[in-house]
Design a protein around this motif. Structure first.
Motif, short mmCIF file in Angstrom:
data_model
loop_
_atom_site.label_atom_id
_atom_site.label_comp_id
_atom_site.label_asym_id
_atom_site.label_seq_id
_atom_site.Cartn_x
_atom_site.Cartn_y
_atom_site.Cartn_z
N LEU A 1 0.77 -1.06 -0.05
CA LEU A 1 0.14 0.00 -0.11
C LEU A 1 0.82 1.10 0.19
N LEU A 2 2.08 1.19 0.59
CA LEU A 2 2.84 2.44 0.71
C LEU A 2 3.35 2.66 -0.65
N CYS B 1 0.99 4.15 -3.18
CA CYS B 1 1.13 5.54 -2.86
C CYS B 1 2.12 6.32 -3.58
N THR B 2 3.24 5.87 -3.19
CA THR B 2 4.69 6.38 -3.96
C THR B 2 4.43 6.51 -5.35
N LEU C 1 1.89 5.98 -7.11
CA LEU C 1 0.77 7.17 -7.62
C LEU C 1 1.26 8.55 -7.80
N ALA C 2 2.03 8.90 -6.88
CA ALA C 2 2.44 10.30 -6.94
C ALA C 2 3.49 10.37 -8.08
N PHE D 1 -1.48 14.60 -1.98
CA PHE D 1 -2.01 13.87 -0.73
C PHE D 1 -2.76 14.37 0.07
N PRO E 1 -6.42 14.75 -3.03
CA PRO E 1 -6.11 13.36 -3.29
C PRO E 1 -6.83 12.83 -4.54
N LEU F 1 -4.59 12.55 -7.68
CA LEU F 1 -3.65 11.35 -7.70
C LEU F 1 -4.38 10.12 -8.69
#
Length: 329
Positions: free
Chosen positions: A49-50, A53-54, A56-57, A84, A88, A91
């Motif tokens: 999941l982390l 997120c990165t 996605l950015a 974020f 959000p 993203l």
């Protein structure tokens, strides 16, 4: 109570005996757990999941560059991380890149994982490495927790990941090239913050789908850029040294060649970094030299690879050459 050995028994205290000449008395089986521990699954999901997120950015800044017909911008990359807490929903444009890249990396690691299961080798779930970089991640890995005892198992574990990942990356790259935009000057460092290298397979697709156009002028769709990252990761894993995937493949073919290449390849990467002006090769040279201090578990069954596996080794070598870039960035 005492036990008197028979005439055919071997005394355990014969120092001059060549123990390797004694065949095993019976086949052995290595028990493994049905699944890795649950706590490792929780950790793997958290890292997944982390990393999502990165990625996605990272994908958001690739999508912005693609929509504006321009090269990747460092400023846009920094701004994507502020979404974020600012916006959000913005993203969501990074999903095509993030999902494509993470699918390729996950397929790569699951190839290793199921090869380990097939050969009764204990292995962890895939762990992703989140990173606030231009590509959103430092890749993924699995931990092998028991010895690889045969050359054939060593080959299968080493080759399965890169080949599976490559099979998924190729159609994604094809889609990215098919939907690429032609932007003159894209490969000119004077007009771009970041210039990406061009592997042979990208040049091949560009020549077919965009004849007469310089491959460096193609602005890939974010899905294609994710495939580019996957191919780049595949080429790094196939470096034939140490305990990398390519090192496993070469060791399964020739342990002696593996020792020599593991010693010389870091020197080659240092020279490549000097002449191509990409400092990343210095880091990889240091990593490969550091891997020499890690003890590799011995192989107990040196049965040569069968013809199908030897063909797979040639296929892995071909994949390495079409993915490798002397100056990736």
């Amino acid at each position: 109570m005492t036990h008197t050995p028979s005439d055919n028994a071997v005394s355990p205290f014969q120092a001059s005996l060549d123990w390797r000449s004694i065949p095993p008395s019976a086949a052995y089986h290595v028990p493994i757990r049905a699944h890795p521990p649950l706590k490792t699954l929780v950790l793997a999901l958290a890292l997944f999941l982390l990393t999502l997120c990165t990625c996605l950015a990272a994908g958001t800044q690739f999508a912005a560059a693609y929509s504006h017909n321009q090269a990747v911008s460092i400023d846009e990359f920094v701004r994507s991380f502020t979404l974020f807490y600012r916006h959000p929903a913005g993203l969501l444009s990074g999903l095509p890149f993030a999902l494509t890249l993470m699918t390729i990396l996950l397929a790569h690691e699951l190839g290793h994982f199921f090869a380990c299961r097939h050969h009764h080798i204990r292995a962890s779930y895939p762990f992703f490495i989140p990173a606030p970089t231009l590509i959103g991640t430092f890749g993924a890995f699995i931990l092998i927790r028991s010895p690889i005892r045969t050359t054939r198992a060593l080959f299968d574990v080493g080759a399965s990941g890169p080949l599976v990942g490559f099979v998924l990356a190729v159609p994604a790259l094809l889609y990215g090239v098919l939907h690429a935009k032609i932007v003159p000057g894209l490969a000119d460092p004077a007009h771009s913050d970041v210039v990406f290298g061009i592997p042979l397979i990208l040049r091949f697709f560009a020549a077919i789908l965009h004849p007469g156009v310089n491959a460096g002028s193609l602005l890939l769709h974010p899905v294609g850029r994710a495939a580019w990252v996957g191919l780049f990761a595949t080429s790094l894993n196939l470096l034939p040294a140490g305990q990398l995937d390519g090192g496993h493949i070469l060791r399964s073919l020739s342990p002696r060649a593996h020792r020599y290449v593991s010693l010389l390849l870091p020197l080659f990467l240092l020279a490549l970094g000097f002449f191509q002006h990409w400092p990343g090769w210095y880091i990889w040279a240091a990593i490969l030299m550091g891997l020499r201090f890690l003890r590799a578990a011995p192989i107990y069954d040196y049965t040569p690879l069968d013809p199908n596996r030897r063909f797979g080794a040639l296929l892995a070598l071909a994949v390495f050459f079409v993915c490798f870039m002397p100056a990736p960035i």
